[in-house]
Write a protein that holds these residues in place. Structure first.
Motif, PDB file in Angstrom:
ATOM      1  N   CYS A  71       1.002  -1.120  -0.258  1.00 46.61           N
ATOM      2  CA  CYS A  71       0.100  -0.070  -0.021  1.00 46.61           C
ATOM      3  C   CYS A  71       0.779   0.972  -0.056  1.00 46.61           C
ATOM      4  O   CYS A  71       1.270   1.665   1.282  1.00 46.61           O
ATOM      5  N   PHE A  72       1.260   1.774  -1.083  1.00 52.01           N
ATOM      6  CA  PHE A  72       2.257   3.023  -1.242  1.00 52.01           C
ATOM      7  C   PHE A  72       1.571   3.930  -1.101  1.00 52.01           C
ATOM      8  O   PHE A  72       0.235   4.370  -1.374  1.00 52.01           O
ATOM      9  N   LYS A  73       2.389   5.129  -0.566  1.00 48.54           N
ATOM     10  CA  LYS A  73       1.949   6.455  -0.681  1.00 48.54           C
ATOM     11  C   LYS A  73       2.387   7.265  -2.152  1.00 48.54           C
ATOM     12  O   LYS A  73       3.635   7.171  -2.384  1.00 48.54           O
ATOM     13  N   LEU A  74       1.531   8.038  -2.546  1.00 49.91           N
ATOM     14  CA  LEU A  74       2.020   9.028  -3.658  1.00 49.91           C
ATOM     15  C   LEU A  74       2.864   9.818  -3.121  1.00 49.91           C
ATOM     16  O   LEU A  74       3.065  10.205  -1.887  1.00 49.91           O
ATOM     17  N   PRO A  75       4.089  10.093  -3.858  1.00 50.73           N
ATOM     18  CA  PRO A  75       5.070  11.029  -3.420  1.00 50.73           C
ATOM     19  C   PRO A  75       4.728  12.370  -3.106  1.00 50.73           C
ATOM     20  O   PRO A  75       3.700  12.906  -3.622  1.00 50.73           O
ATOM     21  N   ALA A  76       5.459  12.997  -1.993  1.00 53.52           N
ATOM     22  CA  ALA A  76       5.030  14.344  -1.505  1.00 53.52           C
ATOM     23  C   ALA A  76       5.219  15.342  -2.645  1.00 53.52           C
ATOM     24  O   ALA A  76       4.627  16.206  -2.598  1.00 53.52           O
ATOM     25  N   SER A  77       6.205  15.208  -3.816  1.00 53.11           N
ATOM     26  CA  SER A  77       6.338  16.108  -4.736  1.00 53.11           C
ATOM     27  C   SER A  77       5.019  16.138  -5.485  1.00 53.11           C
ATOM     28  O   SER A  77       4.724  17.126  -5.902  1.00 53.11           O
ATOM     29  N   VAL A  78       4.235  15.125  -5.454  1.00 59.71           N
ATOM     30  CA  VAL A  78       2.770  14.981  -6.432  1.00 59.71           C
ATOM     31  C   VAL A  78       1.866  15.667  -5.460  1.00 59.71           C
ATOM     32  O   VAL A  78       1.063  16.591  -5.768  1.00 59.71           O
ATOM     33  N   THR A  79       1.824  15.292  -4.234  1.00 58.99           N
ATOM     34  CA  THR A  79       0.490  15.723  -3.145  1.00 58.99           C
ATOM     35  C   THR A  79       0.890  17.158  -2.551  1.00 58.99           C
ATOM     36  O   THR A  79       0.001  18.031  -2.260  1.00 58.99           O
ATOM     37  N   HIS A  80       2.011  17.386  -2.177  1.00 56.30           N
ATOM     38  CA  HIS A  80       2.631  18.478  -1.592  1.00 56.30           C
ATOM     39  C   HIS A  80       3.205  19.591  -2.403  1.00 56.30           C
ATOM     40  O   HIS A  80       2.696  20.667  -2.224  1.00 56.30           O
ATOM     41  N   ASP A  81       4.079  19.221  -3.389  1.00 58.31           N
ATOM     42  CA  ASP A  81       4.648  20.204  -3.842  1.00 58.31           C
ATOM     43  C   ASP A  81       3.799  20.789  -5.067  1.00 58.31           C
ATOM     44  O   ASP A  81       3.674  21.907  -5.418  1.00 58.31           O
ATOM     45  N   GLN A  82       3.290  19.938  -5.812  1.00 54.12           N
ATOM     46  CA  GLN A  82       2.460  20.040  -7.089  1.00 54.12           C
ATOM     47  C   GLN A  82       0.984  19.981  -6.766  1.00 54.12           C
ATOM     48  O   GLN A  82       0.111  20.647  -7.463  1.00 54.12           O
ATOM     49  N   ARG A  83       0.625  19.937  -5.470  1.00 56.03           N
ATOM     50  CA  ARG A  83      -0.691  19.892  -4.974  1.00 56.03           C
ATOM     51  C   ARG A  83      -1.772  19.213  -5.918  1.00 56.03           C
ATOM     52  O   ARG A  83      -2.987  19.773  -6.130  1.00 56.03           O
ATOM     53  N   LEU A  84      -1.505  18.161  -6.500  1.00 57.18           N
ATOM     54  CA  LEU A  84      -2.196  17.451  -7.423  1.00 57.18           C
ATOM     55  C   LEU A  84      -2.490  17.994  -8.556  1.00 57.18           C
ATOM     56  O   LEU A  84      -3.540  17.837  -9.160  1.00 57.18           O
ATOM     57  N   THR A  85      -1.943  19.256  -8.915  1.00 59.00           N
ATOM     58  CA  THR A  85      -2.380  19.854 -10.225  1.00 59.00           C
ATOM     59  C   THR A  85      -1.675  19.463 -11.312  1.00 59.00           C
ATOM     60  O   THR A  85      -2.168  19.738 -12.680  1.00 59.00           O
ATOM     61  N   ARG A  86      -0.390  18.795 -11.246  1.00 59.75           N
ATOM     62  CA  ARG A  86       0.084  18.049 -12.712  1.00 59.75           C
ATOM     63  C   ARG A  86       0.281  16.312 -12.273  1.00 59.75           C
ATOM     64  O   ARG A  86       1.323  16.127 -11.297  1.00 59.75           O
ATOM     65  N   LEU A  87      -0.536  15.682 -12.754  1.00 57.00           N
ATOM     66  CA  LEU A  87      -0.300  14.169 -12.361  1.00 57.00           C
ATOM     67  C   LEU A  87       0.369  13.316 -13.378  1.00 57.00           C
ATOM     68  O   LEU A  87       0.375  12.252 -13.011  1.00 57.00           O
ATOM     69  N   GLU A  88       1.232  13.981 -14.209  1.00 54.57           N
ATOM     70  CA  GLU A  88       2.405  13.148 -15.065  1.00 54.57           C
ATOM     71  C   GLU A  88       2.963  12.161 -13.799  1.00 54.57           C
ATOM     72  O   GLU A  88       3.460  10.803 -14.267  1.00 54.57           O
ATOM     73  N   GLU A  89       3.602  12.702 -13.009  1.00 51.07           N
ATOM     74  CA  GLU A  89       4.590  12.118 -12.000  1.00 51.07           C
ATOM     75  C   GLU A  89       3.469  11.023 -11.286  1.00 51.07           C
ATOM     76  O   GLU A  89       4.237   9.914 -11.018  1.00 51.07           O
ATOM     77  N   ALA A  90       2.362  11.199 -10.884  1.00 51.77           N
ATOM     78  CA  ALA A  90       1.558  10.314 -10.554  1.00 51.77           C
ATOM     79  C   ALA A  90       1.422   9.181 -11.197  1.00 51.77           C
ATOM     80  O   ALA A  90       1.550   7.675 -10.631  1.00 51.77           O
TER      81      ALA A  90
END
Length: 115
Positions: A71-90
């Motif tokens: 059960c992995f967590k999405l990276p903080a770069s996706v959730t905190h830095d990008q605030r789910l605005t750019r999902l390519e990394e996700a």
């Protein structure tokens, strides 16, 4: 209908467990020892360190039995830095985990408190 229950901890690589949860001699591949006791694990490190290397994912796939769930967590770069605005990394993160296909549990999304 009965749903399966998966029990686990936020990590499997804890050296303090040598001689207790793990055999005293265990030094590598602690995941296989962990999986004899627990059926899942929270992949908390991905939140901090991002997408694991392909050889790391392959090692996890070798060590985890078929019934086990990650059960992995999405990276903080996706959730905190990008605030789910750019999902390519996700999407790239999820694609990198494909070798674990049948052993992937839910993907956790930890959002900043001011989201």
């Amino acid at each position: 209908m009965t749903l399966p229950l998966y029990l686990g901890l936020p990590m499997w690589a804890n050296q303090d467990w040598l001689g207790n949860l793990y055999p005293r001699h265990a030094k590598t591949e602690l995941l296989s020892d962990y999986a004899t006791v627990f059926s899942s694990v929270e992949g908390n490190t991905t939140f901090y360190s991002g997408t694991p290397k392909p050889d790391t994912i392959a090692a996890w796939a070798r060590q985890a039995p078929p019934h086990f769930r990650f059960c992995f967590k999405l990276p903080a770069s996706v959730t905190h830095d990008q605030r789910l605005t750019r999902l390519e990394e996700a999407w790239a993160f999820l694609a990198a985990l494909e070798p674990l296909h049948d052993r992937l549990g839910p993907t956790m999304v930890q959002l900043p408190r001011d989201f």
